[in-house]
Design a protein around this motif. Structure first.
Motif, mmCIF file in Angstrom:
data_model
loop_
_atom_site.group_PDB
_atom_site.id
_atom_site.type_symbol
_atom_site.label_atom_id
_atom_site.label_comp_id
_atom_site.label_asym_id
_atom_site.label_seq_id
_atom_site.Cartn_x
_atom_site.Cartn_y
_atom_site.Cartn_z
ATOM 1 N N LEU A 206 -45.063 -10.113 -1.386
ATOM 2 C CA LEU A 206 -45.377 -8.727 -1.049
ATOM 3 C C LEU A 206 -44.980 -7.848 -2.230
ATOM 4 C CD1 LEU A 206 -46.187 -6.582 1.119
ATOM 5 C CD2 LEU A 206 -43.762 -6.488 1.734
ATOM 6 N N GLY A 207 -45.938 -7.174 -2.821
ATOM 7 C CA GLY A 207 -45.655 -6.251 -3.914
ATOM 8 C C GLY A 207 -45.350 -4.866 -3.370
ATOM 9 N N VAL A 208 -44.493 -4.144 -4.076
ATOM 10 C CA VAL A 208 -44.134 -2.783 -3.682
ATOM 11 C C VAL A 208 -44.251 -1.894 -4.909
ATOM 12 C CG1 VAL A 208 -42.424 -1.281 -2.612
ATOM 13 C CG2 VAL A 208 -42.533 -3.702 -1.958
ATOM 14 N N MET B 194 -49.556 -6.038 -9.164
ATOM 15 C CA MET B 194 -50.938 -6.321 -8.783
ATOM 16 C C MET B 194 -51.310 -7.774 -9.064
ATOM 17 S SD MET B 194 -52.899 -2.836 -9.947
ATOM 18 C CE MET B 194 -54.489 -3.637 -9.822
ATOM 19 N N ASN B 195 -50.758 -8.347 -10.127
ATOM 20 C CA ASN B 195 -51.094 -9.725 -10.486
ATOM 21 C C ASN B 195 -50.289 -10.765 -9.717
ATOM 22 O OD1 ASN B 195 -53.111 -10.034 -12.889
ATOM 23 N ND2 ASN B 195 -51.878 -8.242 -13.418
ATOM 24 N N LEU B 196 -49.121 -10.385 -9.192
ATOM 25 C CA LEU B 196 -48.277 -11.352 -8.490
ATOM 26 C C LEU B 196 -48.456 -11.309 -6.977
ATOM 27 C CD1 LEU B 196 -44.877 -10.944 -10.414
ATOM 28 C CD2 LEU B 196 -46.579 -12.754 -10.708
ATOM 29 N N ARG C 77 -50.156 -9.153 -0.983
ATOM 30 C CA ARG C 77 -50.338 -7.851 -0.348
ATOM 31 C C ARG C 77 -49.501 -6.837 -1.113
ATOM 32 N NH1 ARG C 77 -48.184 -6.832 4.638
ATOM 33 N NH2 ARG C 77 -46.869 -8.709 4.562
ATOM 34 N N LEU C 78 -49.876 -5.560 -0.989
ATOM 35 C CA LEU C 78 -49.198 -4.527 -1.753
ATOM 36 C C LEU C 78 -48.924 -3.304 -0.880
ATOM 37 C CD1 LEU C 78 -48.252 -3.701 -4.634
ATOM 38 C CD2 LEU C 78 -50.521 -2.731 -4.996
ATOM 39 N N GLU D 179 -51.188 0.029 2.604
ATOM 40 C CA GLU D 179 -50.963 -1.416 2.544
ATOM 41 C C GLU D 179 -52.286 -2.042 2.142
ATOM 42 O OE1 GLU D 179 -50.120 -5.066 5.605
ATOM 43 O OE2 GLU D 179 -48.892 -3.260 5.846
ATOM 44 N N LEU D 180 -52.318 -2.650 0.972
ATOM 45 C CA LEU D 180 -53.562 -3.140 0.383
ATOM 46 C C LEU D 180 -53.508 -4.654 0.205
ATOM 47 C CD1 LEU D 180 -53.820 -0.458 -2.458
ATOM 48 C CD2 LEU D 180 -54.856 -0.341 -0.175
ATOM 49 N N SER D 181 -54.675 -5.269 0.206
ATOM 50 C CA SER D 181 -54.755 -6.703 -0.050
ATOM 51 C C SER D 181 -56.123 -7.041 -0.620
ATOM 52 C CB SER D 181 -54.515 -7.502 1.241
ATOM 53 O OG SER D 181 -55.490 -7.180 2.210
#
Length: 502
Positions: free
Chosen positions: A282-284, A462-464, A467-468, A479-481
């Motif tokens: 999960l990216g933040v 974004m590269n790792l 979901r973000l 919350e993006l994916s």
């Protein structure tokens, strides 16, 4: 505009016993330009600027300043000739005031006495001109690291400044403070000052750089105009690898839900709700001050929770202490390795042993520590994070930023955890070390662990991430994916007016 060459080096070389730190480097700086030095840790950047700053002497080669051959006997000598360096490690005296630090070595006098009134007045003027909101009478030890960085920068503006060398100047600054600094750099350019700029933050170059010189293993790879290059080309010059080889592809096989956060509140955070599954990254993302770190420090019990719940593997840990949360299976990597993550006076082995002794990874059948097992595990972890054996018994303070970060990552392998929270995991480290750390994150996720990556580096998250989460002003704004995770889409949610929940 006819730009005069201010500094020119020819075949500049620095040898230490058994080490060629800088190998016959030609470099030039023109008036009114920002010339970036780019390279991995150990590439020779610090060695080059140390000789231009007067802190070191070349083994061979020459330096010219405005066409005249020069030899600097010390840093003060270089400053008298118009070259000032703001090093990454501050040279402030913490018990003195801001004004006293700014005028250290430049003190105005009234007869035999120091003129403190003039120092304070002139310091106020200098800080105001830079746009730095700091009291000149404040004691430096009581300032934040970002404010101390501002004082260090302000010290440069004495005398006839021809060349300003900035070593990682924005590492401790907020986005607003970075804007102030860049505005002032542009004003210096207009006055004809030449700026040598060292940074790992490649995203800054398009805003500030005229030219970029890339060093690798002590040698110059090349110099390019910023208008004629891009991030991918610079990274390939620096590492010898294409940018798509830096970020690994992390398999996405989500399992059971391991973390569930509902309506979490603290000072600066409102009603944060999200969940995380095993095997997921999960990216933040968010601007500095958005609350992205504060949110997860609250999850860890490091910041007082004012409402909401946190469940780890189905167990409510909302009231638990940080120590209890760690023992329950959550690991937190702090963004400030020097203040919170590492004991700088201890060796790498000592730092790695702490988590092994306090954790549950090694079997324990008595009240005594099995140091033989601890030592064997430390050796495995050091190899795993690519920490050279020669560094293991050195005080961590003597290691490069990249190797310090490897030790910090190594600590996470000293305990059994289900959730790993990495807060700014690659701050201040070069792209080669980043690639190695990214592989460790990939390994954890693909082993079924849940991973959270909090980062101000948008390409990184974004590269790792699978979901973000995007935060702005203490709110989760998106919350993006999948295909939603584009730079344009993420940036749209960086500001309240574009969709923050009120």
């Amino acid at each position: 505009m006819n730009m005069q060459t201010l500094v020119d080096t020819k075949e500049l070389t620095k040898r230490y016993p058994g080490v060629l730190a800088l190998n016959s480097v030609d470099f030039d700086l023109k008036s009114g330009e920002v010339h970036v030095l780019f390279g991995e840790n150990g590439a020779g950047k610090s060695t080059l600027i140390s000789m231009l700053a007067g802190a070191n002497n070349p083994s061979s080669g020459k330096i010219t300043l405005e066409g005249n051959d020069v030899q600097f006997h010390n840093v003060a000598d270089a400053q008298e000739k118009g070259i000032y360096t703001v090093f990454q490690e501050f040279s402030l005296i913490p018990t003195l005031t801001v004004a006293q630090n700014i005028f250290l070595g430049w003190e105005p006098r009234k007869g035999p006495f120091l003129d403190h009134g003039t120092m304070r007045c002139r310091s106020v003027e200098m800080l105001k001109e830079l746009g730095f909101d700091i009291e000149s009478s404040a004691i430096v030890a009581r300032l934040s690291r970002a404010q101390q960085q501002m004082v260090e920068i302000t010290k440069a503006f004495h005398g006839d400044l021809k060349v300003l060398i900035l070593d990682e100047p924005t590492a401790s600054l907020t986005d607003k403070e970075v804007d102030h600094l860049f505005d002032f750099v542009l004003s210096l350019k207009a006055r004809g000052v030449g700026i040598i700029y060292i940074s790992h933050r490649i995203q800054e170059f398009s805003r500030i750089a005229d030219r970029v010189t890339v060093l690798r293993d002590g040698a110059k790879i090349g110099t390019v105009d910023m208008t004629d290059t891009d991030d991918g080309a610079l990274i390939e010059m620096m590492t010898g690898r294409a940018i798509d080889e830096i970020y690994p592809k992390i398999a996405h096989n989500p399992g059971a839900e391991v973390l569930d956060v509902r309506d979490l509140k603290t000072v600066g955070i409102s009603d944060a709700t999200f969940s995380l599954k095993a095997g997921e990254v999960l990216g933040v993302a968010g601007l500095v001050g958005s609350g992205k770190s504060r949110l997860f420090r609250t999850v860890m019990g490091l910041t007082t929770r004012l409402g909401g719940t946190v469940e780890l593997c189905g167990k409510d840990i909302s009231q638990a202490t940080t120590a209890e949360i760690i023992r329950s299976g959550m690991y937190y990597l702090s963004p400030d390795r020097k203040e919170e993550g590492l004991d700088l006076a201890k060796t790498s082995d000592d730092n790695l042993s702490v988590n092994l002794v306090m954790g549950d990874k090694l079997p324990s059948s008595s009240c005594f520590v099995d140091w033989k097992s601890v030592s064997a595990e430390i050796a495995k972890i050091s190899k795993h994070v690519e920490l050279q054996d020669s560094y293991r018994r050195k005080p961590v303070s003597q290691l490069s930023g990249g190797n310090q970060q490897k030790v910090l990552f190594g600590k996470c392998f000293g305990q059994n955890a289900e959730v790993y929270i990495f807060d700014e995991p690659t701050v201040g480290v070069d792209m080669g070390t980043r690639a190695a750390l990214y592989l460790l994150i990939k390994e954890l996720a693909e082993a079924g662990k849940a991973v959270i990556v909090i980062s101000s580096d948008l390409p990184e998250v974004m590269n790792l991430a699978h979901r973000l989460l995007v935060l702005a002003h203490g709110h989760i704004t998106a919350e993006l994916s999948g295909n939603e995770m584009t730079e344009e889409q993420v940036l749209k949610f960086f500001f309240d007016e574009t969709g923050a929940k009120q």
